[in-house]
Design a protein around this motif. Structure first.
Motif, mmCIF file in Angstrom:
data_model
loop_
_atom_site.group_PDB
_atom_site.id
_atom_site.type_symbol
_atom_site.label_atom_id
_atom_site.label_comp_id
_atom_site.label_asym_id
_atom_site.label_seq_id
_atom_site.Cartn_x
_atom_site.Cartn_y
_atom_site.Cartn_z
ATOM 1 N N ARG A 38 0.923 -1.222 0.026
ATOM 2 C CA ARG A 38 0.012 -0.080 0.161
ATOM 3 C C ARG A 38 0.683 1.170 0.040
ATOM 4 N NH1 ARG A 38 -4.841 -1.733 4.392
ATOM 5 N NH2 ARG A 38 -4.152 0.369 5.043
ATOM 6 N N ASP A 52 -2.272 6.285 5.344
ATOM 7 C CA ASP A 52 -2.703 5.029 4.839
ATOM 8 C C ASP A 52 -3.126 4.230 5.981
ATOM 9 O OD1 ASP A 52 -3.188 2.873 2.904
ATOM 10 O OD2 ASP A 52 -1.496 1.928 4.114
ATOM 11 N N ASP A 57 -8.618 -0.564 9.335
ATOM 12 C CA ASP A 57 -8.265 -1.902 8.717
ATOM 13 C C ASP A 57 -9.018 -2.896 9.687
ATOM 14 O OD1 ASP A 57 -6.837 -1.585 6.464
ATOM 15 O OD2 ASP A 57 -5.275 -0.517 7.816
ATOM 16 N N HIS A 62 -9.786 -7.847 3.893
ATOM 17 C CA HIS A 62 -8.748 -7.834 3.240
ATOM 18 C C HIS A 62 -8.491 -8.970 2.207
ATOM 19 C CE1 HIS A 62 -7.411 -4.488 6.159
ATOM 20 N NE2 HIS A 62 -8.163 -5.446 6.879
ATOM 21 N N TYR A 74 -4.337 -6.510 -4.138
ATOM 22 C CA TYR A 74 -4.955 -6.315 -2.811
ATOM 23 C C TYR A 74 -6.105 -5.177 -2.896
ATOM 24 C CZ TYR A 74 -5.552 -4.498 1.794
ATOM 25 O OH TYR A 74 -6.328 -3.936 3.021
ATOM 26 N N ARG A 76 -9.249 -3.633 0.018
ATOM 27 C CA ARG A 76 -9.920 -3.627 1.276
ATOM 28 C C ARG A 76 -11.497 -3.433 1.215
ATOM 29 N NH1 ARG A 76 -8.094 0.804 5.775
ATOM 30 N NH2 ARG A 76 -9.179 2.189 4.489
ATOM 31 N N ARG A 91 -8.351 1.272 -1.372
ATOM 32 C CA ARG A 91 -7.018 0.318 -1.479
ATOM 33 C C ARG A 91 -6.757 -0.523 -2.618
ATOM 34 N NH1 ARG A 91 -7.470 4.311 2.015
ATOM 35 N NH2 ARG A 91 -6.198 4.511 3.760
ATOM 36 N N LEU A 93 -5.012 -2.033 -5.420
ATOM 37 C CA LEU A 93 -3.849 -1.898 -6.019
ATOM 38 C C LEU A 93 -3.328 -3.253 -6.595
ATOM 39 C CD1 LEU A 93 -1.318 -3.339 -4.234
ATOM 40 C CD2 LEU A 93 -2.145 -1.977 -2.608
#
Length: 163
Positions: A38, A52, A57, A62, A74, A76, A91, A93
Motif C-alpha cells: 500500500r 494510509d 483496517d 482484506h 490487494y 480492502r 485501497r 492495487l
C-alpha cells in the motif's frame, strides 16, 4: 475466514491464490507485506503523502491475490459504517510486476461478489480516483456527487447498486 478460490472460468486468477481475511487473522509478515505494498503504490508511486493507516483496517475484509506466494494484488472492503453508510471498497492495487493482466478488473469483481454475499442487497461505495472513473463505470459504478480533492488527487464518489 478464507474465501474459496475462483472457479476455472474466473479469468486471469485461475490457479492463483485468493485469500479474504479480517485483520486479526493476518500474521505479522502478511500484514507487513500488505502495508508495504500500500505504501509503495499509494504513497511512493503516486507521490502522495497521506495517512494510509487510518484506523479502519480493523473494520474491513482484506483480499490478497498471490502468485507463487508473492503478493500481486490487494483490496480492502470496509464494513458498513466504517467509512460510509454502505460497505466500501478501497485501497485497490495491483503491484507493478503483475499489471497488464486484467487483475484490477478481476480483483474488483471478486470484491463485488464477496460484498454481495456478506452484505446482500446493499449498495457498495468507492472514493475513486477521478482518472479511473470510466474503469469503475465499466463495472457498474455510477458517479454520486461532484469531483473533490483528496490529498492532492482528484476523486469522485461512486456507487454500485445491485439489481
Amino acid at each position: 475466514m478464507p474465501f474459496p478460490a475462483p472457479a476455472p472460468h474466473a479469468g486471469p486468477l485461475h490457479g492463483w491464490q485468493l485469500q479474504w481475511s479480517r485483520l486479526e487473522q493476518l500474521d505479522t509478515g502478511t500484514l507487513y507485506q500488505i502495508l508495504q505494498a500500500r505504501a509503495a503504490v499509494f504513497v511512493v508511486e503516486q507521490q502522495c503523502a497521506y495517512a494510509d493507516i487510518d484506523g479502519r483496517d480493523h473494520q474491513a475484509w482484506h483480499l490478497q491475490v498471490r502468485h507463487g506466494g508473492e503478493l500481486a494484488a490487494y483490496l480492502r472492503l470496509l464494513d458498513p459504517g466504517a467509512g460510509y453508510a454502505e460497505p466500501a471498497i478501497g485501497r485497490v492495487l495491483v503491484l507493478p510486476p503483475f499489471r497488464g493482466l486484467q487483475l484490477g478488473r478481476t480483483l474488483m469483481q471478486e470484491g463485488l461478489d464477496f460484498a454481495a454475499l456478506h452484505y446482500p442487497q446493499q449498495a457498495i461505495r468507492i472514493g475513486a480516483q477521478h482518472h479511473l472513473r470510466d474503469f469503475y463505470a465499466s463495472l457498474g459504478f455510477q458517479a454520486d456527487g461532484e469531483p473533490y480533492d483528496e490529498d492532492g488527487i482528484p476523486h469522485l464518489e461512486m456507487c454500485y447498486r445491485p439489481d
